[in-house]
Design a protein around this motif. Structure first.
Motif, PDB file in Angstrom:
ATOM      1  N   PRO A  41       0.821  -1.207   0.000  1.00 36.29           N
ATOM      2  CA  PRO A  41       0.000   0.000   0.000  1.00 36.29           C
ATOM      3  C   PRO A  41       0.851   1.251   0.000  1.00 36.29           C
ATOM      4  N   ASN A  42       0.242   2.365  -0.300  1.00 39.53           N
ATOM      5  CA  ASN A  42       0.902   3.644  -0.198  1.00 39.53           C
ATOM      6  C   ASN A  42       0.430   4.295   1.075  1.00 39.53           C
ATOM      7  N   ASP A  43       1.345   4.442   2.058  1.00 37.47           N
ATOM      8  CA  ASP A  43       1.001   4.906   3.390  1.00 37.47           C
ATOM      9  C   ASP A  43      -0.035   3.980   4.002  1.00 37.47           C
ATOM     10  N   THR A  44      -1.145   4.504   4.569  1.00 38.34           N
ATOM     11  CA  THR A  44      -2.097   3.654   5.277  1.00 38.34           C
ATOM     12  C   THR A  44      -3.249   3.212   4.393  1.00 38.34           C
ATOM     13  N   GLN A  45      -3.323   3.685   3.150  1.00 37.26           N
ATOM     14  CA  GLN A  45      -4.458   3.322   2.308  1.00 37.26           C
ATOM     15  C   GLN A  45      -3.961   2.800   0.976  1.00 37.26           C
ATOM     16  N   ASN A  46      -4.456   1.653   0.560  1.00 34.69           N
ATOM     17  CA  ASN A  46      -4.081   1.060  -0.707  1.00 34.69           C
ATOM     18  C   ASN A  46      -4.817   1.755  -1.837  1.00 34.69           C
ATOM     19  N   LYS A  47      -4.216   1.759  -3.023  1.00 33.36           N
ATOM     20  CA  LYS A  47      -4.848   2.439  -4.152  1.00 33.36           C
ATOM     21  C   LYS A  47      -6.170   1.779  -4.544  1.00 33.36           C
ATOM     22  N   ASN A  48      -6.354   0.499  -4.141  1.00 32.29           N
ATOM     23  CA  ASN A  48      -7.602  -0.192  -4.445  1.00 32.29           C
ATOM     24  C   ASN A  48      -8.690   0.069  -3.410  1.00 32.29           C
ATOM     25  N   ASP A  49      -8.335   0.744  -2.320  1.00 33.41           N
ATOM     26  CA  ASP A  49      -9.329   1.040  -1.299  1.00 33.41           C
ATOM     27  C   ASP A  49     -10.323   2.089  -1.804  1.00 33.41           C
ATOM     28  N   ALA A  50     -11.554   1.967  -1.347  1.00 36.18           N
ATOM     29  CA  ALA A  50     -12.506   3.048  -1.556  1.00 36.18           C
ATOM     30  C   ALA A  50     -12.162   4.158  -0.582  1.00 36.18           C
ATOM     31  N   PRO A  51     -12.391   5.438  -0.945  1.00 36.83           N
ATOM     32  CA  PRO A  51     -12.112   6.526  -0.007  1.00 36.83           C
ATOM     33  C   PRO A  51     -12.926   6.350   1.265  1.00 36.83           C
ATOM     34  N   SER A  52     -12.459   6.992   2.334  1.00 41.72           N
ATOM     35  CA  SER A  52     -13.179   6.923   3.599  1.00 41.72           C
ATOM     36  C   SER A  52     -14.567   7.522   3.429  1.00 41.72           C
ATOM     37  N   SER A  53     -15.575   6.793   3.900  1.00 48.14           N
ATOM     38  CA  SER A  53     -16.954   7.272   3.800  1.00 48.14           C
ATOM     39  C   SER A  53     -17.727   6.783   5.008  1.00 48.14           C
ATOM     40  N   SER A  54     -18.962   7.243   5.163  1.00 48.36           N
ATOM     41  CA  SER A  54     -19.783   6.831   6.293  1.00 48.36           C
ATOM     42  C   SER A  54     -20.853   5.851   5.820  1.00 48.36           C
ATOM     43  N   ILE A  55     -21.074   4.811   6.639  1.00 44.77           N
ATOM     44  CA  ILE A  55     -22.139   3.858   6.345  1.00 44.77           C
ATOM     45  C   ILE A  55     -22.937   3.614   7.621  1.00 44.77           C
ATOM     46  N   ALA A  56     -24.118   3.063   7.472  1.00 46.56           N
ATOM     47  CA  ALA A  56     -24.966   2.774   8.625  1.00 46.56           C
ATOM     48  C   ALA A  56     -24.301   1.729   9.514  1.00 46.56           C
ATOM     49  N   ILE A  57     -24.279   1.988  10.800  1.00 42.71           N
ATOM     50  CA  ILE A  57     -23.619   1.061  11.722  1.00 42.71           C
ATOM     51  C   ILE A  57     -24.309  -0.308  11.728  1.00 42.71           C
ATOM     52  N   GLY A  58     -25.613  -0.315  11.411  1.00 45.73           N
ATOM     53  CA  GLY A  58     -26.351  -1.573  11.363  1.00 45.73           C
ATOM     54  C   GLY A  58     -25.964  -2.458  10.190  1.00 45.73           C
ATOM     55  N   ALA A  59     -25.267  -1.879   9.198  1.00 46.56           N
ATOM     56  CA  ALA A  59     -24.850  -2.654   8.029  1.00 46.56           C
ATOM     57  C   ALA A  59     -23.533  -3.386   8.270  1.00 46.56           C
ATOM     58  N   ILE A  60     -22.884  -3.108   9.408  1.00 45.47           N
ATOM     59  CA  ILE A  60     -21.586  -3.726   9.717  1.00 45.47           C
ATOM     60  C   ILE A  60     -21.808  -4.958  10.585  1.00 45.47           C
ATOM     61  N   LYS A  61     -21.295  -6.065  10.152  1.00 46.59           N
ATOM     62  CA  LYS A  61     -21.428  -7.330  10.866  1.00 46.59           C
ATOM     63  C   LYS A  61     -20.087  -7.742  11.467  1.00 46.59           C
ATOM     64  N   LEU A  62     -20.142  -8.260  12.689  1.00 45.24           N
ATOM     65  CA  LEU A  62     -18.935  -8.799  13.307  1.00 45.24           C
ATOM     66  C   LEU A  62     -18.667 -10.202  12.765  1.00 45.24           C
ATOM     67  N   PRO A  63     -17.411 -10.572  12.575  1.00 46.47           N
ATOM     68  CA  PRO A  63     -17.089 -11.920  12.115  1.00 46.47           C
ATOM     69  C   PRO A  63     -17.402 -12.945  13.200  1.00 46.47           C
ATOM     70  N   GLU A  64     -17.479 -14.202  12.805  1.00 47.27           N
ATOM     71  CA  GLU A  64     -17.794 -15.253  13.766  1.00 47.27           C
ATOM     72  C   GLU A  64     -16.720 -15.373  14.839  1.00 47.27           C
ATOM     73  N   SER A  65     -15.464 -15.151  14.479  1.00 45.26           N
ATOM     74  CA  SER A  65     -14.380 -15.224  15.465  1.00 45.26           C
ATOM     75  C   SER A  65     -13.520 -13.978  15.361  1.00 45.26           C
TER      76      SER A  65
END
Length: 334
Positions: A41-65
């Motif tokens: 990556p270049n610094d902390t963000q890879n060129k393939n990353d989407a820019p930082s944006s806001s999403i609904a917290i309810g759309a984020i799921k925790l992994p099983e472990s």
């Protein structure tokens, strides 16, 4: 072992330029340390990353472990209060899931604190990652926490080593112990035996990982951290909760009597005993235990002396010893 060799060789060939431009140092914190190797990556963000944006917290799921097993409730409340006032200053790292959902990759503590603060949206960086890299990112991000306790750190490093070496954790522990034994026996760095072991692919991967984390050397990890995994359950519990330093935990573990050990754990935490005070109490507890079983203590002292004795070379004494052993075996059977 061949898999580890091929994988390491491929990684070195593919990322030769990247490593030169962005070498491992202790300044490469968290996810950057891993992605600097795996994805350039270049610094902390890879060129393939989407820019930082806001999403609904309810759309984020925790992994099983998740690598992290314990969150200090008080620290979580403080972080939640800070988020209410200032918001989340560092975006969460997520990867896309079907149906416009996302899986949390890094930032579980911030995620939980944001939920407590009542946030409906959170800033994120969305990144496409496979399962293997996702798990390694979680481990590395977890290992860079300031409040990480020694047991979590030990377990996380061991799991990361197992993934990098493509070995079972017990195999990793065995290999680390062999490395230390060779280095202890052959302290001269020019020793051929030492050179052969340390030049092996597995040894290089191990040294590279500890350098990238910037926390401790592999030899210190083997000497001071691996023994934590063998501590009694009651000691492991308070160590995992961050209530006791690992040096104090190892000292308390020397008390064999479970009730006395638990009592010492409670006193050590309540009175914040120093390591010196703990060692004094451990010595006193074990002396009492020894006096309660004088015959057992005599046996413990006599056994190593017997093994080193020349009695084994004396035919007459061997006959006497054989009779005594027969009597002991008869007592045990009764």
């Amino acid at each position: 072992m061949n898999k580890a060799t091929n994988r390491t060789t491929n990684r070195t060939t593919t990322n030769k330029t990247t490593k030169k431009k962005q070498p491992y140092t202790s300044k490469l914190q968290g996810v950057s340390a891993l992605l600097g190797e795996e994805a350039a990556p270049n610094d902390t963000q890879n060129k393939n990353d989407a820019p930082s944006s806001s999403i609904a917290i309810g759309a984020i799921k925790l992994p099983e472990s998740q690598p992290r097993r314990y969150f200090d409730p008080n620290k979580l409340e403080k972080l939640s209060a800070s988020i209410k006032e200032l918001g989340i200053l560092e975006p969460l790292l997520v990867r896309p899931l079907p149906k416009n959902n996302y899986e949390l990759v890094a930032g579980e503590r911030r995620f939980k604190a944001a939920q407590m603060a009542g946030l409906t949206e959170v800033p994120v960086i969305v990144r496409e990652m496979n399962d293997t890299i996702t798990h390694q990112v979680r481990l590395v991000e977890n290992l860079q926490r300031e409040d990480l306790n020694p047991l979590e750190e030990t377990e996380g490093i061991l799991e990361l080593l197992a993934m990098r070496l493509e070995l079972e954790q017990e195999e990793v522990i065995s290999y680390l112990n062999r490395m230390r034994n060779v280095c202890d026996r052959h302290k001269d760095e020019d020793s051929e035996v030492r050179h052969n072991v340390m030049s092996q692919t597995e040894s290089k991967v191990i040294e590279e990982l500890f350098t990238s984390l910037g926390k401790m050397g592999w030899d210190s990890f083997v000497k001071n951290r691996l023994p934590l995994l063998k501590l009694p359950t009651d000691v492991l519990k308070v160590l995992r909760q961050g209530k006791l330093e690992y040096t104090k935990a190892r000292a308390i573990a020397k008390v064999k009597d479970e009730k006395k050990r638990q009592n010492l754990i409670e006193i050590a935490i309540a009175e914040n005993l120093s390591l010196t005070q703990i060692n004094e109490r451990v010595k006193a507890a074990n002396q009492v235990a020894a006096s309660e079983h004088p015959l057992k203590e005599r046996y413990k002292i006599a056994l190593p002396r017997l093994q080193k004795s020349k009695v084994w070379d004396n035919p007459k004494k061997q006959k006497t010893l054989e009779k005594l052993l027969s009597q002991i075996e008869a007592l045990i059977e009764e």
